[in-house]
Design an enzyme around this catalytic site. Structure first.
Site, mmCIF file in Angstrom:
data_model
loop_
_atom_site.group_PDB
_atom_site.id
_atom_site.type_symbol
_atom_site.label_atom_id
_atom_site.label_comp_id
_atom_site.label_asym_id
_atom_site.label_seq_id
_atom_site.Cartn_x
_atom_site.Cartn_y
_atom_site.Cartn_z
ATOM 1 C CG ASP A 127 -16.048 -4.191 -7.754
ATOM 2 O OD1 ASP A 127 -15.646 -5.239 -7.224
ATOM 3 O OD2 ASP A 127 -17.207 -3.753 -7.629
ATOM 4 C CG MET A 169 -15.808 -10.812 -4.417
ATOM 5 S SD MET A 169 -16.203 -9.949 -2.878
ATOM 6 C CE MET A 169 -17.881 -9.414 -3.250
ATOM 7 N N GLY A 185 0.435 -16.426 -11.000
ATOM 8 C CA GLY A 185 0.916 -17.422 -11.944
ATOM 9 C C GLY A 185 -0.149 -18.374 -12.441
ATOM 10 C CD GLU A 222 -18.488 -10.890 -8.030
ATOM 11 O OE1 GLU A 222 -18.900 -11.678 -7.167
ATOM 12 O OE2 GLU A 222 -18.428 -9.650 -7.850
#
Length: 323
Positions: A127, A169, A185, A222
Protein backbone atom coordinates in the site's frame (compact mmCIF):
# COMPACT_ATOMS: atom_id res chain seq x y z
CA UNK A 1 25.56 -15.31 22.39
CA UNK A 2 22.93 -12.67 21.51
CA UNK A 3 19.66 -13.95 20.07
CA UNK A 4 17.48 -12.06 17.63
CA UNK A 5 14.05 -13.00 16.24
CA UNK A 6 12.51 -11.98 12.93
CA UNK A 7 8.86 -12.17 11.86
CA UNK A 8 6.65 -11.06 9.00
CA UNK A 9 3.17 -9.82 9.76
CA UNK A 10 0.04 -8.51 8.07
CA UNK A 11 -0.42 -8.68 4.32
CA UNK A 12 2.38 -10.39 2.41
CA UNK A 13 4.47 -8.22 0.10
CA UNK A 14 7.00 -9.03 -2.64
CA UNK A 15 10.45 -8.61 -1.11
CA UNK A 16 9.63 -9.87 2.37
CA UNK A 17 11.82 -12.92 1.76
CA UNK A 18 14.71 -10.71 0.70
CA UNK A 19 14.31 -8.82 3.99
CA UNK A 20 14.24 -12.06 6.00
CA UNK A 21 17.43 -13.18 4.25
CA UNK A 22 19.17 -9.85 4.89
CA UNK A 23 18.17 -9.79 8.56
CA UNK A 24 19.34 -13.36 9.07
CA UNK A 25 22.70 -13.17 7.35
CA UNK A 26 23.52 -9.69 8.68
CA UNK A 27 22.69 -10.79 12.21
CA UNK A 28 24.78 -13.95 11.92
CA UNK A 29 27.71 -11.87 10.64
CA UNK A 30 27.42 -9.68 13.76
CA UNK A 31 27.48 -12.63 16.14
CA UNK A 32 23.76 -13.06 16.76
CA UNK A 33 21.86 -16.31 16.83
CA UNK A 34 18.73 -15.92 14.70
CA UNK A 35 15.26 -17.31 15.33
CA UNK A 36 12.52 -17.20 12.71
CA UNK A 37 8.94 -16.76 13.90
CA UNK A 38 6.28 -18.59 11.92
CA UNK A 39 2.93 -16.94 11.11
CA UNK A 40 3.58 -13.48 12.49
CA UNK A 41 2.47 -12.46 15.96
CA UNK A 42 0.21 -15.52 16.16
CA UNK A 43 3.30 -17.68 15.92
CA UNK A 44 5.17 -15.55 18.45
CA UNK A 45 2.37 -15.87 20.99
CA UNK A 46 2.01 -19.59 20.22
CA UNK A 47 5.74 -20.33 20.31
CA UNK A 48 6.22 -21.27 16.62
CA UNK A 49 9.95 -20.57 16.56
CA UNK A 50 12.71 -22.11 14.46
CA UNK A 51 16.49 -21.58 14.45
CA UNK A 52 17.78 -19.87 11.32
CA UNK A 53 21.22 -20.28 9.82
CA UNK A 54 22.53 -19.04 6.48
CA UNK A 55 21.20 -22.08 4.62
CA UNK A 56 17.67 -21.69 5.98
CA UNK A 57 17.40 -18.48 3.97
CA UNK A 58 19.23 -19.75 0.90
CA UNK A 59 17.32 -19.47 -2.36
CA UNK A 60 14.51 -17.27 -1.03
CA UNK A 61 15.72 -13.91 -2.40
CA UNK A 62 13.65 -14.15 -5.58
CA UNK A 63 10.55 -15.73 -4.08
CA UNK A 64 7.24 -13.91 -3.69
CA UNK A 65 5.40 -13.89 -0.38
CA UNK A 66 7.08 -14.86 2.86
CA UNK A 67 8.56 -18.25 3.74
CA UNK A 68 7.93 -17.51 7.41
CA UNK A 69 4.21 -17.12 6.77
CA UNK A 70 2.08 -14.28 8.00
CA UNK A 71 -1.26 -13.66 9.69
CA UNK A 72 -3.40 -11.01 11.30
CA UNK A 73 -3.40 -11.25 15.09
CA UNK A 74 -6.21 -9.75 17.15
CA UNK A 75 -4.51 -10.84 20.39
CA UNK A 76 -1.66 -8.39 19.82
CA UNK A 77 -4.15 -5.58 20.34
CA UNK A 78 -4.58 -6.68 23.96
CA UNK A 79 -2.28 -6.43 26.98
CA UNK A 80 -2.67 -10.16 27.52
CA UNK A 81 -1.49 -10.99 24.02
CA UNK A 82 1.43 -8.58 24.22
CA UNK A 83 2.50 -9.99 27.59
CA UNK A 84 2.33 -13.53 26.24
CA UNK A 85 4.51 -12.51 23.31
CA UNK A 86 7.05 -11.03 25.73
CA UNK A 87 7.02 -14.23 27.80
CA UNK A 88 7.75 -16.31 24.69
CA UNK A 89 10.67 -14.07 23.83
CA UNK A 90 12.04 -14.35 27.39
CA UNK A 91 11.56 -18.13 27.52
CA UNK A 92 13.68 -18.46 24.38
CA UNK A 93 16.39 -16.02 25.53
CA UNK A 94 15.60 -13.67 22.64
CA UNK A 95 16.86 -10.16 23.26
CA UNK A 96 15.68 -8.31 20.15
CA UNK A 97 13.01 -8.51 17.45
CA UNK A 98 12.73 -7.36 13.83
CA UNK A 99 9.16 -6.88 12.58
CA UNK A 100 8.71 -6.80 8.79
CA UNK A 101 5.28 -5.44 7.90
CA UNK A 102 2.91 -2.54 7.51
CA UNK A 103 0.91 -0.28 9.77
CA UNK A 104 -0.82 -2.91 11.89
CA UNK A 105 2.42 -4.86 12.25
CA UNK A 106 4.30 -1.78 13.41
CA UNK A 107 1.54 -1.02 15.90
CA UNK A 108 2.34 -4.39 17.48
CA UNK A 109 6.06 -3.59 17.37
CA UNK A 110 5.38 -0.27 19.10
CA UNK A 111 3.36 -2.02 21.83
CA UNK A 112 6.26 -4.36 22.63
CA UNK A 113 8.70 -1.47 22.51
CA UNK A 114 6.57 0.52 24.93
CA UNK A 115 6.88 -2.38 27.36
CA UNK A 116 10.66 -2.21 27.20
CA UNK A 117 11.54 -4.80 24.55
CA UNK A 118 14.07 -3.88 21.82
CA UNK A 119 12.20 -3.87 18.49
CA UNK A 120 13.00 -2.44 15.07
CA UNK A 121 10.38 -2.34 12.31
CA UNK A 122 11.05 -2.78 8.61
CA UNK A 123 8.64 -0.92 6.30
CA UNK A 124 6.87 -3.51 4.13
CA UNK A 125 3.43 -3.15 2.53
CA UNK A 126 2.21 -2.94 -1.05
CA UNK A 127 0.00 0.00 0.00
CA UNK A 128 2.98 2.35 0.55
CA UNK A 129 1.02 4.16 3.26
CA UNK A 130 3.61 4.05 6.07
CA UNK A 131 5.13 7.24 7.38
CA UNK A 132 8.90 7.19 7.79
CA UNK A 133 9.73 5.96 4.30
CA UNK A 134 9.29 7.22 0.76
CA UNK A 135 8.60 3.71 -0.53
CA UNK A 136 7.78 0.43 1.22
CA UNK A 137 8.90 -3.08 0.37
CA UNK A 138 6.48 -4.62 -2.14
CA UNK A 139 4.89 -1.47 -3.54
CA UNK A 140 7.00 -1.26 -6.70
CA UNK A 141 6.42 -4.89 -7.68
CA UNK A 142 2.69 -4.61 -6.96
CA UNK A 143 2.53 -1.62 -9.30
CA UNK A 144 4.36 -3.54 -12.01
CA UNK A 145 1.99 -6.51 -11.68
CA UNK A 146 -1.08 -4.26 -11.88
CA UNK A 147 0.36 -2.29 -14.77
CA UNK A 148 0.92 -5.44 -16.83
CA UNK A 149 -2.78 -6.27 -16.39
CA UNK A 150 -3.84 -2.74 -17.36
CA UNK A 151 -1.72 -2.88 -20.51
CA UNK A 152 -3.40 -6.13 -21.54
CA UNK A 153 -6.87 -4.82 -20.79
CA UNK A 154 -6.23 -1.81 -22.99
CA UNK A 155 -5.74 -4.13 -25.96
CA UNK A 156 -9.15 -5.73 -25.41
CA UNK A 157 -10.77 -2.38 -24.63
CA UNK A 158 -9.50 -0.88 -27.87
CA UNK A 159 -10.38 -3.93 -29.96
CA UNK A 160 -13.99 -3.89 -28.76
CA UNK A 161 -14.27 -0.13 -28.17
CA UNK A 162 -15.22 -0.73 -24.56
CA UNK A 163 -14.65 0.83 -21.20
CA UNK A 164 -12.97 -1.01 -18.36
CA UNK A 165 -12.75 -0.19 -14.68
CA UNK A 166 -9.72 -1.76 -13.03
CA UNK A 167 -9.84 -1.96 -9.25
CA UNK A 168 -6.50 -2.14 -7.46
CA UNK A 169 -5.65 -2.72 -3.81
CA UNK A 170 -4.31 -0.15 -1.35
CA UNK A 171 -6.89 -0.08 1.47
CA UNK A 172 -7.45 3.60 2.29
CA UNK A 173 -4.43 4.81 0.33
CA UNK A 174 -4.62 5.73 -3.37
CA UNK A 175 -0.89 5.42 -4.13
CA UNK A 176 -1.16 2.19 -6.13
CA UNK A 177 -4.11 3.49 -8.13
CA UNK A 178 -2.38 6.80 -8.87
CA UNK A 179 0.84 5.19 -10.04
CA UNK A 180 -0.88 2.49 -12.11
CA UNK A 181 -3.29 5.02 -13.60
CA UNK A 182 -0.56 7.42 -14.69
CA UNK A 183 1.78 4.73 -16.00
CA UNK A 184 -1.11 2.92 -17.69
CA UNK A 185 -2.59 5.97 -19.40
CA UNK A 186 -5.96 5.82 -17.64
CA UNK A 187 -8.66 8.33 -18.57
CA UNK A 188 -9.43 8.90 -14.90
CA UNK A 189 -8.22 7.71 -11.50
CA UNK A 190 -10.42 7.28 -8.42
CA UNK A 191 -8.76 7.40 -5.00
CA UNK A 192 -9.94 7.73 -1.37
CA UNK A 193 -8.04 10.99 -0.89
CA UNK A 194 -10.13 12.79 -3.52
CA UNK A 195 -13.85 12.02 -3.13
CA UNK A 196 -15.85 12.09 -6.36
CA UNK A 197 -19.28 11.37 -7.85
CA UNK A 198 -20.05 8.83 -10.60
CA UNK A 199 -21.04 11.71 -12.89
CA UNK A 200 -17.48 13.04 -12.60
CA UNK A 201 -16.15 9.74 -13.93
CA UNK A 202 -18.78 9.70 -16.69
CA UNK A 203 -17.75 13.22 -17.74
CA UNK A 204 -14.10 12.15 -18.01
CA UNK A 205 -15.06 9.16 -20.16
CA UNK A 206 -17.25 11.26 -22.45
CA UNK A 207 -14.42 13.76 -22.81
CA UNK A 208 -12.08 10.94 -23.85
CA UNK A 209 -14.52 9.79 -26.55
CA UNK A 210 -14.91 13.36 -27.82
CA UNK A 211 -11.13 13.49 -28.20
CA UNK A 212 -11.37 10.46 -30.47
CA UNK A 213 -10.40 7.66 -28.10
CA UNK A 214 -11.81 4.26 -29.00
CA UNK A 215 -11.75 2.94 -25.44
CA UNK A 216 -11.72 4.09 -21.83
CA UNK A 217 -9.75 2.88 -18.83
CA UNK A 218 -10.62 3.89 -15.28
CA UNK A 219 -8.36 2.87 -12.39
CA UNK A 220 -10.17 2.68 -9.06
CA UNK A 221 -8.63 2.23 -5.61
CA UNK A 222 -10.49 -0.29 -3.48
CA UNK A 223 -10.93 2.29 -0.71
CA UNK A 224 -12.43 5.01 -2.93
CA UNK A 225 -15.81 6.42 -1.89
CA UNK A 226 -17.26 4.55 -4.90
CA UNK A 227 -15.52 1.26 -5.65
CA UNK A 228 -15.55 -0.37 -9.09
CA UNK A 229 -18.73 -2.37 -8.43
CA UNK A 230 -20.63 0.70 -7.21
CA UNK A 231 -19.54 2.70 -10.25
CA UNK A 232 -20.48 -0.11 -12.62
CA UNK A 233 -23.93 -0.39 -11.05
CA UNK A 234 -24.45 3.35 -11.46
CA UNK A 235 -23.43 3.28 -15.12
CA UNK A 236 -25.65 0.26 -15.78
CA UNK A 237 -28.63 1.94 -14.15
CA UNK A 238 -28.09 5.08 -16.23
CA UNK A 239 -26.92 3.43 -19.46
CA UNK A 240 -29.73 4.86 -21.58
CA UNK A 241 -28.75 8.40 -20.57
CA UNK A 242 -24.96 7.98 -20.43
CA UNK A 243 -24.73 5.85 -23.55
CA UNK A 244 -22.31 3.26 -22.20
CA UNK A 245 -21.65 0.75 -19.45
CA UNK A 246 -18.32 -0.36 -17.98
CA UNK A 247 -16.74 -3.77 -17.53
CA UNK A 248 -15.10 -4.41 -14.16
CA UNK A 249 -11.79 -6.14 -13.54
CA UNK A 250 -10.70 -6.53 -9.92
CA UNK A 251 -7.03 -7.41 -9.68
CA UNK A 252 -7.30 -8.26 -5.99
CA UNK A 253 -4.64 -10.38 -4.34
CA UNK A 254 -2.87 -11.15 -7.61
CA UNK A 255 -0.99 -7.89 -6.94
CA UNK A 256 0.67 -9.43 -3.89
CA UNK A 257 1.96 -12.52 -5.69
CA UNK A 258 4.57 -11.15 -8.05
CA UNK A 259 8.22 -12.16 -7.73
CA UNK A 260 10.02 -9.09 -6.35
CA UNK A 261 11.78 -6.94 -8.92
CA UNK A 262 15.23 -5.48 -8.47
CA UNK A 263 13.94 -2.37 -6.66
CA UNK A 264 12.13 -4.37 -4.01
CA UNK A 265 14.98 -6.86 -3.61
CA UNK A 266 17.48 -4.06 -3.08
CA UNK A 267 15.20 -2.07 -0.79
CA UNK A 268 14.42 -5.15 1.33
CA UNK A 269 18.08 -6.09 1.53
CA UNK A 270 19.16 -2.62 2.61
CA UNK A 271 16.39 -2.21 5.18
CA UNK A 272 16.84 -5.70 6.63
CA UNK A 273 20.57 -5.20 7.11
CA UNK A 274 20.00 -1.73 8.57
CA UNK A 275 17.49 -3.07 11.11
CA UNK A 276 20.14 -5.42 12.49
CA UNK A 277 22.74 -2.65 12.55
CA UNK A 278 20.43 -0.41 14.61
CA UNK A 279 19.73 -3.19 17.12
CA UNK A 280 23.42 -4.02 17.36
CA UNK A 281 24.11 -0.38 18.27
CA UNK A 282 21.41 -0.46 20.92
CA UNK A 283 19.03 1.72 18.92
CA UNK A 284 15.46 0.46 18.80
CA UNK A 285 11.82 1.49 18.95
CA UNK A 286 12.12 2.76 15.36
CA UNK A 287 10.92 1.99 11.86
CA UNK A 288 13.66 1.61 9.27
CA UNK A 289 12.82 3.14 5.91
CA UNK A 290 14.21 5.04 2.94
CA UNK A 291 13.93 8.84 2.96
CA UNK A 292 15.46 10.98 0.22
CA UNK A 293 17.49 8.00 -0.96
CA UNK A 294 19.04 7.30 2.44
CA UNK A 295 18.37 4.68 5.10
CA UNK A 296 16.73 6.37 8.07
CA UNK A 297 15.01 5.50 11.32
CA UNK A 298 11.74 7.08 12.46
CA UNK A 299 10.51 6.59 16.05
CA UNK A 300 7.58 4.17 16.09
CA UNK A 301 5.32 6.63 18.00
CA UNK A 302 5.55 8.91 14.94
CA UNK A 303 4.52 6.08 12.61
CA UNK A 304 1.73 4.08 14.20
CA UNK A 305 -1.89 5.16 13.89
CA UNK A 306 -1.12 7.48 10.99
CA UNK A 307 -0.83 7.10 7.24
CA UNK A 308 1.27 8.85 4.65
CA UNK A 309 -0.82 11.25 2.54
CA UNK A 310 -1.01 10.83 -1.21
CA UNK A 311 0.58 13.64 -3.20
CA UNK A 312 -2.51 15.00 -4.94
CA UNK A 313 -0.32 16.65 -7.58
CA UNK A 314 -0.13 13.15 -9.07
CA UNK A 315 -3.84 13.40 -9.90
CA UNK A 316 -3.34 16.80 -11.54
CA UNK A 317 -0.55 15.27 -13.62
CA UNK A 318 -2.82 12.37 -14.60
CA UNK A 319 -5.57 14.77 -15.76
CA UNK A 320 -3.09 16.74 -17.85
CA UNK A 321 -1.68 13.64 -19.53
CA UNK A 322 -5.11 12.12 -20.22
CA UNK A 323 -6.18 15.05 -22.40
Amino acid sequence: MKRLAVLTSGGDAPGMNAAIRAVTRSALARGFEVVGVRHGYNGLIGGELVSFGPREVGGILSLAGTTLGTARCAEMRTDEGQDQALRRLAQNDIGALVVIGGNGSQTGAHALSQKGFPVVGVASTIDNDLLGTDITIGATTAIDVALESVDRLRVTASSHQRGFMVEVMGRDCGYLAAMVGIAGGAETICVPEAPFEPEDVAADIHAAYRRGKAHALVVVAEGANYDADALAEYFKAHESRLGFDMRVCKLGHVQRGGAPGVSDRMLATRLGAAAVAYLDRGEHGVLVGLLDGRISATPLPEVVGRTKPLDLELLNLARTLAR
